[in-house]
Motif scaffolding. Structure first.
Motif, PDB file in Angstrom:
ATOM      1  N   MET A   1     -19.231   4.720  50.623  1.00 32.63           N
ATOM      2  CA  MET A   1     -18.207   4.815  51.657  1.00 32.63           C
ATOM      3  C   MET A   1     -18.491   5.974  52.611  1.00 32.63           C
ATOM      4  SD  MET A   1     -16.129   2.334  51.595  1.00 32.63           S
ATOM      5  CE  MET A   1     -14.967   3.038  52.728  1.00 32.63           C
ATOM      6  N   ALA A   2     -19.004   7.085  52.102  1.00 31.66           N
ATOM      7  CA  ALA A   2     -19.354   8.212  52.974  1.00 31.66           C
ATOM      8  C   ALA A   2     -20.449   7.795  53.955  1.00 31.66           C
ATOM      9  CB  ALA A   2     -19.803   9.405  52.134  1.00 31.66           C
ATOM     10  N   GLU A   3     -21.421   7.027  53.483  1.00 30.19           N
ATOM     11  CA  GLU A   3     -22.483   6.543  54.368  1.00 30.19           C
ATOM     12  C   GLU A   3     -21.932   5.565  55.403  1.00 30.19           C
ATOM     13  OE1 GLU A   3     -26.089   5.201  52.447  1.00 30.19           O
ATOM     14  OE2 GLU A   3     -25.781   6.641  50.819  1.00 30.19           O
ATOM     15  N   ILE A   4     -21.080   4.663  54.972  1.00 30.12           N
ATOM     16  CA  ILE A   4     -20.486   3.697  55.906  1.00 30.12           C
ATOM     17  C   ILE A   4     -19.620   4.418  56.935  1.00 30.12           C
ATOM     18  CG2 ILE A   4     -18.793   1.827  56.110  1.00 30.12           C
ATOM     19  CD1 ILE A   4     -19.861   0.673  53.538  1.00 30.12           C
ATOM     20  N   SER A   5     -18.860   5.390  56.498  1.00 24.98           N
ATOM     21  CA  SER A   5     -17.974   6.132  57.401  1.00 24.98           C
ATOM     22  C   SER A   5     -18.758   6.928  58.439  1.00 24.98           C
ATOM     23  CB  SER A   5     -17.070   7.071  56.599  1.00 24.98           C
ATOM     24  OG  SER A   5     -16.240   6.313  55.753  1.00 24.98           O
ATOM     25  N   ALA A   6     -19.983   7.306  58.108  1.00 25.35           N
ATOM     26  CA  ALA A   6     -20.804   8.072  59.036  1.00 25.35           C
ATOM     27  C   ALA A   6     -21.433   7.198  60.128  1.00 25.35           C
ATOM     28  CB  ALA A   6     -21.899   8.808  58.271  1.00 25.35           C
ATOM     29  N   MET A   7     -21.372   5.878  59.964  1.00 29.04           N
ATOM     30  CA  MET A   7     -21.930   4.983  60.975  1.00 29.04           C
ATOM     31  C   MET A   7     -21.044   4.980  62.222  1.00 29.04           C
ATOM     32  SD  MET A   7     -22.892   1.661  58.701  1.00 29.04           S
ATOM     33  CE  MET A   7     -24.078   1.693  57.408  1.00 29.04           C
ATOM     34  N   LYS A   8     -21.635   4.703  63.358  1.00 26.57           N
ATOM     35  CA  LYS A   8     -20.889   4.668  64.621  1.00 26.57           C
ATOM     36  C   LYS A   8     -20.091   3.367  64.715  1.00 26.57           C
ATOM     37  CE  LYS A   8     -24.182   7.487  67.041  1.00 26.57           C
ATOM     38  NZ  LYS A   8     -23.927   8.335  68.165  1.00 26.57           N
ATOM     39  N   SER A   9     -18.777   3.485  64.590  1.00 26.78           N
ATOM     40  CA  SER A   9     -17.939   2.288  64.596  1.00 26.78           C
ATOM     41  C   SER A   9     -17.783   1.690  65.986  1.00 26.78           C
ATOM     42  CB  SER A   9     -16.570   2.579  63.980  1.00 26.78           C
ATOM     43  OG  SER A   9     -15.906   3.557  64.740  1.00 26.78           O
ATOM     44  N   THR A  10     -18.393   2.290  66.999  1.00 20.94           N
ATOM     45  CA  THR A  10     -18.399   1.681  68.320  1.00 20.94           C
ATOM     46  C   THR A  10     -19.415   0.551  68.398  1.00 20.94           C
ATOM     47  OG1 THR A  10     -19.948   3.383  69.072  1.00 20.94           O
ATOM     48  CG2 THR A  10     -17.594   3.755  69.509  1.00 20.94           C
ATOM     49  N   ARG A  11     -20.303   0.479  67.416  1.00 25.44           N
ATOM     50  CA  ARG A  11     -21.300  -0.600  67.366  1.00 25.44           C
ATOM     51  C   ARG A  11     -20.694  -1.814  66.670  1.00 25.44           C
ATOM     52  NH1 ARG A  11     -26.480   1.033  64.679  1.00 25.44           N
ATOM     53  NH2 ARG A  11     -27.090  -0.990  65.495  1.00 25.44           N
ATOM     54  N   LYS A  12     -20.844  -2.957  67.293  1.00 22.60           N
ATOM     55  CA  LYS A  12     -20.281  -4.198  66.771  1.00 22.60           C
ATOM     56  C   LYS A  12     -20.787  -4.506  65.361  1.00 22.60           C
ATOM     57  CE  LYS A  12     -19.863  -9.100  67.854  1.00 22.60           C
ATOM     58  NZ  LYS A  12     -20.211 -10.161  68.816  1.00 22.60           N
ATOM     59  N   GLU A  13     -22.093  -4.330  65.121  1.00 21.28           N
ATOM     60  CA  GLU A  13     -22.673  -4.631  63.808  1.00 21.28           C
ATOM     61  C   GLU A  13     -22.087  -3.752  62.716  1.00 21.28           C
ATOM     62  OE1 GLU A  13     -24.531  -3.888  66.513  1.00 21.28           O
ATOM     63  OE2 GLU A  13     -25.525  -5.785  66.977  1.00 21.28           O
ATOM     64  N   VAL A  14     -21.791  -2.503  63.056  1.00 20.03           N
ATOM     65  CA  VAL A  14     -21.198  -1.581  62.086  1.00 20.03           C
ATOM     66  C   VAL A  14     -19.805  -2.070  61.712  1.00 20.03           C
ATOM     67  CG1 VAL A  14     -20.337   0.777  61.730  1.00 20.03           C
ATOM     68  CG2 VAL A  14     -22.583   0.408  62.785  1.00 20.03           C
ATOM     69  N   ARG A  15     -19.018  -2.442  62.722  1.00 16.67           N
ATOM     70  CA  ARG A  15     -17.665  -2.936  62.434  1.00 16.67           C
ATOM     71  C   ARG A  15     -17.712  -4.205  61.606  1.00 16.67           C
ATOM     72  NH1 ARG A  15     -17.385  -1.907  67.841  1.00 16.67           N
ATOM     73  NH2 ARG A  15     -17.076  -4.113  68.378  1.00 16.67           N
ATOM     74  N   GLN A  16     -18.638  -5.103  61.903  1.00 20.06           N
ATOM     75  CA  GLN A  16     -18.769  -6.337  61.129  1.00 20.06           C
ATOM     76  C   GLN A  16     -19.140  -6.017  59.680  1.00 20.06           C
ATOM     77  OE1 GLN A  16     -21.666  -8.085  63.792  1.00 20.06           O
ATOM     78  NE2 GLN A  16     -20.223  -9.682  64.401  1.00 20.06           N
ATOM     79  N   PHE A  17     -20.092  -5.112  59.500  1.00 19.36           N
ATOM     80  CA  PHE A  17     -20.522  -4.718  58.161  1.00 19.36           C
ATOM     81  C   PHE A  17     -19.363  -4.085  57.400  1.00 19.36           C
ATOM     82  CE2 PHE A  17     -22.547  -1.802  55.129  1.00 19.36           C
ATOM     83  CZ  PHE A  17     -23.433  -2.662  54.503  1.00 19.36           C
ATOM     84  N   GLN A  18     -18.646  -3.169  58.046  1.00 18.46           N
ATOM     85  CA  GLN A  18     -17.514  -2.509  57.401  1.00 18.46           C
ATOM     86  C   GLN A  18     -16.444  -3.515  56.988  1.00 18.46           C
ATOM     87  OE1 GLN A  18     -16.591   0.277  60.545  1.00 18.46           O
ATOM     88  NE2 GLN A  18     -17.602   1.966  59.481  1.00 18.46           N
ATOM     89  N   ARG A  19     -16.121  -4.439  57.871  1.00 25.87           N
ATOM     90  CA  ARG A  19     -15.091  -5.439  57.548  1.00 25.87           C
ATOM     91  C   ARG A  19     -15.513  -6.306  56.368  1.00 25.87           C
ATOM     92  NH1 ARG A  19     -14.940  -6.478  63.676  1.00 25.87           N
ATOM     93  NH2 ARG A  19     -13.337  -5.003  64.333  1.00 25.87           N
ATOM     94  N   PHE A  20     -16.779  -6.700  56.367  1.00 28.81           N
ATOM     95  CA  PHE A  20     -17.276  -7.578  55.319  1.00 28.81           C
ATOM     96  C   PHE A  20     -17.298  -6.869  53.966  1.00 28.81           C
ATOM     97  CE2 PHE A  20     -20.771  -9.637  52.969  1.00 28.81           C
ATOM     98  CZ  PHE A  20     -20.293 -10.931  52.943  1.00 28.81           C
ATOM     99  N   ILE A  21     -17.838  -5.663  53.941  1.00 26.28           N
ATOM    100  CA  ILE A  21     -17.981  -4.929  52.677  1.00 26.28           C
ATOM    101  C   ILE A  21     -16.656  -4.327  52.216  1.00 26.28           C
ATOM    102  CG2 ILE A  21     -19.114  -2.978  51.530  1.00 26.28           C
ATOM    103  CD1 ILE A  21     -21.014  -5.321  52.088  1.00 26.28           C
ATOM    104  N   ILE A  22     -16.002  -3.572  53.092  1.00 28.36           N
ATOM    105  CA  ILE A  22     -14.757  -2.896  52.694  1.00 28.36           C
ATOM    106  C   ILE A  22     -13.624  -3.908  52.532  1.00 28.36           C
ATOM    107  CG2 ILE A  22     -13.060  -1.145  53.330  1.00 28.36           C
ATOM    108  CD1 ILE A  22     -15.379   0.241  54.899  1.00 28.36           C
ATOM    109  N   GLY A  23     -13.557  -4.873  53.460  1.00 31.90           N
ATOM    110  CA  GLY A  23     -12.514  -5.896  53.374  1.00 31.90           C
ATOM    111  C   GLY A  23     -12.640  -6.780  52.146  1.00 31.90           C
ATOM    112  N   GLY A  24     -13.858  -6.951  51.656  1.00 25.36           N
ATOM    113  CA  GLY A  24     -14.075  -7.773  50.470  1.00 25.36           C
ATOM    114  C   GLY A  24     -13.956  -7.012  49.169  1.00 25.36           C
TER     115      GLY A  24
END
Length: 143
Positions: free
Chosen positions: A52-75
């Protein structure tokens, strides 16, 4: 370390027995989430916090990051064992990983392991075995 491959089946209530060797390393609670290649990934609490620390450090302004976060964290779901070492896997995760009856649990290192439908893993493993030499040559490690 989570190492090795174990074959198990979902019981009639769709619960999964986690190998005793893995249960001893997981503690009381752990996290299971969607993963790559239609598999599930289970993390120790410590492993999940690091991830989660690594995911949180990603730039959430990037579409791919938001998609990855939604898929992993949402699941993701918190998991814990019943008295006999079984864990209930929510329907959305079972559906995503196509878990029916036969399941393979694969250790992936220090803080995590994967959960696969046995037939899906067999097909994936056979395809990977054909390309393993090429895959290994393209990795940047030396031992």
């Amino acid at each position: 370390m989570f190492i090795g491959t174990y074959e198990h089946t979902l019981d009639t209530k769709k619960r999964l027995i986690i190998p005793a060797k893995f249960r001893n390393q997981l503690g009381d609670k752990f996290v299971i989430t969607n993963w790559m290649e239609q598999s599930l990934h289970a993390f120790t609490q410590e492993g999940w916090e690091q991830f989660m620390a690594e995911i949180s450090a990603m730039k959430s302004t990037r579409k791919e990051v938001r998609q990855f976060q939604r898929f992993i964290i949402g699941g993701a779901t918190d998991a814990e064992f019943d008295k006999t070492g079984r864990v209930s896997i929510p329907g959305n995760l079972k559906e995503y990983a196509r878990l029916e009856k036969n399941v393979v649990i694969i250790g992936t290192g220090e803080n995590s392991f994967e959960i696969w439908d046995a037939d899906e893993f067999k097909a994936y493993n056979e395809a990977t075995a054909e390309d393993f030499d090429e895959i290994a040559e393209n990795l940047d490690f030396d031992f």
